[in-house]
Enzyme design. Sequence first.
Site, PDB file in Angstrom:
ATOM      1  N   ARG A 117      28.548  31.355 -32.941  1.00 24.29           N
ATOM      2  CA  ARG A 117      27.404  31.539 -33.838  1.00 24.29           C
ATOM      3  C   ARG A 117      27.738  32.685 -34.787  1.00 24.29           C
ATOM      4  O   ARG A 117      28.304  33.708 -34.366  1.00 24.29           O
ATOM      5  CB  ARG A 117      26.121  31.867 -33.062  1.00 24.29           C
ATOM      6  CG  ARG A 117      25.483  30.655 -32.359  1.00 24.29           C
ATOM      7  CD  ARG A 117      24.933  29.617 -33.337  1.00 24.29           C
ATOM      8  NE  ARG A 117      24.328  28.474 -32.683  1.00 24.29           N
ATOM      9  CZ  ARG A 117      24.970  27.335 -32.385  1.00 24.29           C
ATOM     10  NH1 ARG A 117      26.247  27.202 -32.674  1.00 24.29           N
ATOM     11  NH2 ARG A 117      24.316  26.338 -31.815  1.00 24.29           N
ATOM     12  N   ASP A 148      34.013  29.134 -38.152  1.00 20.12           N
ATOM     13  CA  ASP A 148      33.338  27.841 -38.288  1.00 20.12           C
ATOM     14  C   ASP A 148      31.836  28.051 -38.430  1.00 20.12           C
ATOM     15  O   ASP A 148      31.092  27.100 -38.648  1.00 20.12           O
ATOM     16  CB  ASP A 148      33.635  26.972 -37.049  1.00 20.12           C
ATOM     17  CG  ASP A 148      33.062  25.570 -37.198  1.00 20.12           C
ATOM     18  OD1 ASP A 148      33.341  24.926 -38.231  1.00 20.12           O
ATOM     19  OD2 ASP A 148      32.322  25.118 -36.298  1.00 20.12           O
ATOM     20  N   GLU A 178      24.582  30.986 -42.604  1.00 15.10           N
ATOM     21  CA  GLU A 178      25.032  29.627 -42.919  1.00 15.10           C
ATOM     22  C   GLU A 178      23.906  28.647 -43.209  1.00 15.10           C
ATOM     23  O   GLU A 178      24.102  27.665 -43.921  1.00 15.10           O
ATOM     24  CB  GLU A 178      25.896  29.070 -41.786  1.00 15.10           C
ATOM     25  CG  GLU A 178      25.122  28.798 -40.498  1.00 15.10           C
ATOM     26  CD  GLU A 178      25.987  28.157 -39.411  1.00 15.10           C
ATOM     27  OE1 GLU A 178      27.058  28.697 -39.107  1.00 15.10           O
ATOM     28  OE2 GLU A 178      25.564  27.117 -38.871  1.00 15.10           O
ATOM     29  N   HIS A 231      30.676  24.686 -39.976  1.00 11.82           N
ATOM     30  CA  HIS A 231      30.100  24.333 -38.665  1.00 11.82           C
ATOM     31  C   HIS A 231      30.488  22.899 -38.276  1.00 11.82           C
ATOM     32  O   HIS A 231      29.624  22.062 -37.993  1.00 11.82           O
ATOM     33  CB  HIS A 231      28.573  24.484 -38.693  1.00 11.82           C
ATOM     34  CG  HIS A 231      27.992  24.784 -37.331  1.00 11.82           C
ATOM     35  ND1 HIS A 231      27.077  25.767 -37.108  1.00 11.82           N
ATOM     36  CD2 HIS A 231      28.208  24.215 -36.117  1.00 11.82           C
ATOM     37  CE1 HIS A 231      26.744  25.791 -35.822  1.00 11.82           C
ATOM     38  NE2 HIS A 231      27.422  24.848 -35.196  1.00 11.82           N
TER      39      HIS A 231
HETATM   40  P1  NAI Z   1      28.056  27.796 -21.991  1.00 13.32           P
HETATM   41  O1  NAI Z   1      26.619  28.070 -21.712  1.00 13.32           O
HETATM   42  O2  NAI Z   1      28.780  26.803 -21.140  1.00 13.32           O
HETATM   43  O3  NAI Z   1      28.876  29.174 -21.946  1.00 13.32           O
HETATM   44  C1  NAI Z   1      28.469  30.352 -22.557  1.00 13.32           C
HETATM   45  C2  NAI Z   1      29.090  31.485 -21.755  1.00 13.32           C
HETATM   46  O4  NAI Z   1      28.823  32.703 -22.430  1.00 13.32           O
HETATM   47  C3  NAI Z   1      28.514  31.615 -20.339  1.00 13.32           C
HETATM   48  O5  NAI Z   1      29.565  31.648 -19.376  1.00 13.32           O
HETATM   49  C4  NAI Z   1      27.763  32.919 -20.381  1.00 13.32           C
HETATM   50  O6  NAI Z   1      27.765  33.592 -19.132  1.00 13.32           O
HETATM   51  C5  NAI Z   1      28.554  33.670 -21.436  1.00 13.32           C
HETATM   52  N1  NAI Z   1      27.848  34.817 -21.959  1.00 13.32           N
HETATM   53  C6  NAI Z   1      26.503  35.061 -21.989  1.00 13.32           C
HETATM   54  N2  NAI Z   1      26.274  36.274 -22.510  1.00 13.32           N
HETATM   55  C7  NAI Z   1      27.490  36.808 -22.813  1.00 13.32           C
HETATM   56  C8  NAI Z   1      27.899  38.046 -23.360  1.00 13.32           C
HETATM   57  N3  NAI Z   1      27.004  39.003 -23.672  1.00 13.32           N
HETATM   58  N4  NAI Z   1      29.211  38.258 -23.549  1.00 13.32           N
HETATM   59  C9  NAI Z   1      30.121  37.328 -23.190  1.00 13.32           C
HETATM   60  N5  NAI Z   1      29.793  36.136 -22.650  1.00 13.32           N
HETATM   61  C10 NAI Z   1      28.492  35.882 -22.478  1.00 13.32           C
HETATM   62  O7  NAI Z   1      28.122  27.383 -23.519  1.00 13.32           O
HETATM   63  P2  NAI Z   1      29.248  26.552 -24.255  1.00 13.32           P
HETATM   64  O8  NAI Z   1      28.924  25.102 -24.180  1.00 13.32           O
HETATM   65  O9  NAI Z   1      30.589  27.012 -23.833  1.00 13.32           O
HETATM   66  O10 NAI Z   1      28.987  26.983 -25.780  1.00 13.32           O
HETATM   67  C11 NAI Z   1      29.251  28.313 -26.215  1.00 13.32           C
HETATM   68  C12 NAI Z   1      28.674  28.494 -27.593  1.00 13.32           C
HETATM   69  O11 NAI Z   1      29.362  27.655 -28.530  1.00 13.32           O
HETATM   70  C13 NAI Z   1      27.204  28.056 -27.733  1.00 13.32           C
HETATM   71  O12 NAI Z   1      26.350  29.109 -27.362  1.00 13.32           O
HETATM   72  C14 NAI Z   1      27.076  27.716 -29.185  1.00 13.32           C
HETATM   73  O13 NAI Z   1      26.601  28.843 -29.864  1.00 13.32           O
HETATM   74  C15 NAI Z   1      28.507  27.422 -29.625  1.00 13.32           C
HETATM   75  N6  NAI Z   1      28.699  26.054 -30.095  1.00 13.32           N
HETATM   76  C16 NAI Z   1      29.255  25.847 -31.336  1.00 13.32           C
HETATM   77  C17 NAI Z   1      29.476  24.575 -31.812  1.00 13.32           C
HETATM   78  C18 NAI Z   1      30.116  24.329 -33.157  1.00 13.32           C
HETATM   79  O14 NAI Z   1      30.132  23.169 -33.632  1.00 13.32           O
HETATM   80  N7  NAI Z   1      30.672  25.329 -33.819  1.00 13.32           N
HETATM   81  C19 NAI Z   1      29.088  23.398 -31.015  1.00 13.32           C
HETATM   82  C20 NAI Z   1      28.586  23.722 -29.699  1.00 13.32           C
HETATM   83  C21 NAI Z   1      28.379  25.007 -29.263  1.00 13.32           C
END
Ligand code: NAI
Length: 348
Positions: A230, A254, A259, A291
Site C-alpha cells: 500500500r 506498484d 494513487e 496497482h
Molecule cells: P496477509 O494478511 O497474509 O499478511 C500480512 C502480514 O503482515 C501478516 O503476517 C501480518 O502479521 C504482517 N504485519 C502486520 N502488521 C505488521 C507490521 N507492523 N510490520 C510488519 N508486518 C506486519 O496479507 P497478504 O495477502 O500477504 O497481503 C499483504 C498486503 O499486500 C495487503 O495488506 C495488501 O495491502 C497488499 N496487496 C497488494 C496487491 C496489489 O495488487 N498490489 C494485491 C493484494 C494485496
Amino acid sequence: MKITVFDTKPHDRQYLEKENEAYGYELKFLESRLTPDTARLAAGSDAVCAFVNDDIGAATIDVLVEAGVKLIAMRCAGFNNVDMRHAYGKIHVVRVPKYSPYAIAEHAMALLLTLNRKTHRAYIRTRDHNFSLTGLLGFDLHGKTVGVVGTGQIGRCFINICRGFGMHVLAYDPYPVPNADYEYVDLETLLRHSDVISLHCPLTAETNHLLNSETMKLLKPGVVILNTSRGALIDSQALIEALKSSRVGGAALDVYEEESEVFFEDWSDQVIQDDQLVRLISFNNVIITSHQAFFTREALAKIAEVTFLNLKQFNAHEALENEICYRCPEYGKGCHKEKGKPCFVIRN
Ligand code: NAI
C-alpha cells in the site's frame, strides 16, 4: 439478490459476469468509484461490490445504510479504505483474503529484475537501434540480502522466489511464522542490513509511513525498495529526498500514497497535478506500475469465485467465512467472533 458493482473496468465485468452464470444474481455495473456522492446509486441493492480505491469512509457507509444496503463485498484483500469501526453493527464487510499471492509476489520480482537490469531502458534503446550498454549496469541478486517486511501469504511467496535466486532473507513481522526456515530480525536490523527491501504488510496506523525520513537514515546506501503493498507505507517526499541523495538506489512502486486520484485511468492527454508522483516518475531509477500486481487471469478468476461465494453465503444467511470487522486487529489476528457466527447482528 441485487448487487451494485462500483469502479468497474471491462475485465471486472468479464470475470464477474462469467461467475454469475452459476448464480443469476442481478448485477448493476458502474464505472464510478464508490464515494459519498455515488453511494446513493446503490439504492435498492442488497450488496455493493467495491475495490481498492473506493472511498468507503463513514459518509459513504451512512448513505449505503440509509439506502438499505446490508453488505459491502470487497473484491480485494486489503480493506484500509473502509472505515471498519463505523461499519460495525450497521453493514457487513467481506473480502477476498487470498486469491493469488503468486501474482503479487511475481510482480514484485519482475519489478526488481527490471529495475536492477534496466530491461525497460534496454528495450527502448534497441528499438531505436541504440546498442550501447552505458548506464545499464546491474548487480547479481545471488548472495544479496533481501529484507521482507510482512511474512503473510504474499511475503512468504516472495521469500521463496528470492531464495530461488540465491538471496539471503531477513524477515520482520510482529507475528512471525513459527518454525520458519528463514531468519526473523527486528525492523531496524532489517533496514540496516538489506540490499533490497520489499514491503508486504498491511497499511495500518502502525505501518503508515513505515519508511519515513527517520527510518530511511538507517538504510544501507544504495538499497532498492519495492512496494507492492500500500502506498502510504512510504512517505513519498522522504523517498524523493533519499533518491536524490542516493541513499536509496532505486524504487519500484506498484502502489502510491495518493494513487486513488490517478491510478487505473488514462491521463496521457492531460496535465498531472500531483507533483510528487511526477517527480518520482522522472527518476531513471524508479519504476511505477498502476496497482497491477494482482492483475493475472488466475487472480481475477479467483476474485470472482470468492466474491460470489461471499455473496451466496450472505444471501443464504450462512456464516460469512470472509467477514471482517474492526475487531480483527492486523487483518484477522485476535478475532472475537464465535465460530460460524457473523461479526455482529444488524440492529434495524
Ligand atoms: P496477509 O494478511 O497474509 O499478511 C500480512 C502480514 O503482515 C501478516 O503476517 C501480518 O502479521 C504482517 N504485519 C502486520 N502488521 C505488521 C507490521 N507492523 N510490520 C510488519 N508486518 C506486519 O496479507 P497478504 O495477502 O500477504 O497481503 C499483504 C498486503 O499486500 C495487503 O495488506 C495488501 O495491502 C497488499 N496487496 C497488494 C496487491 C496489489 O495488487 N498490489 C494485491 C493484494 C494485496
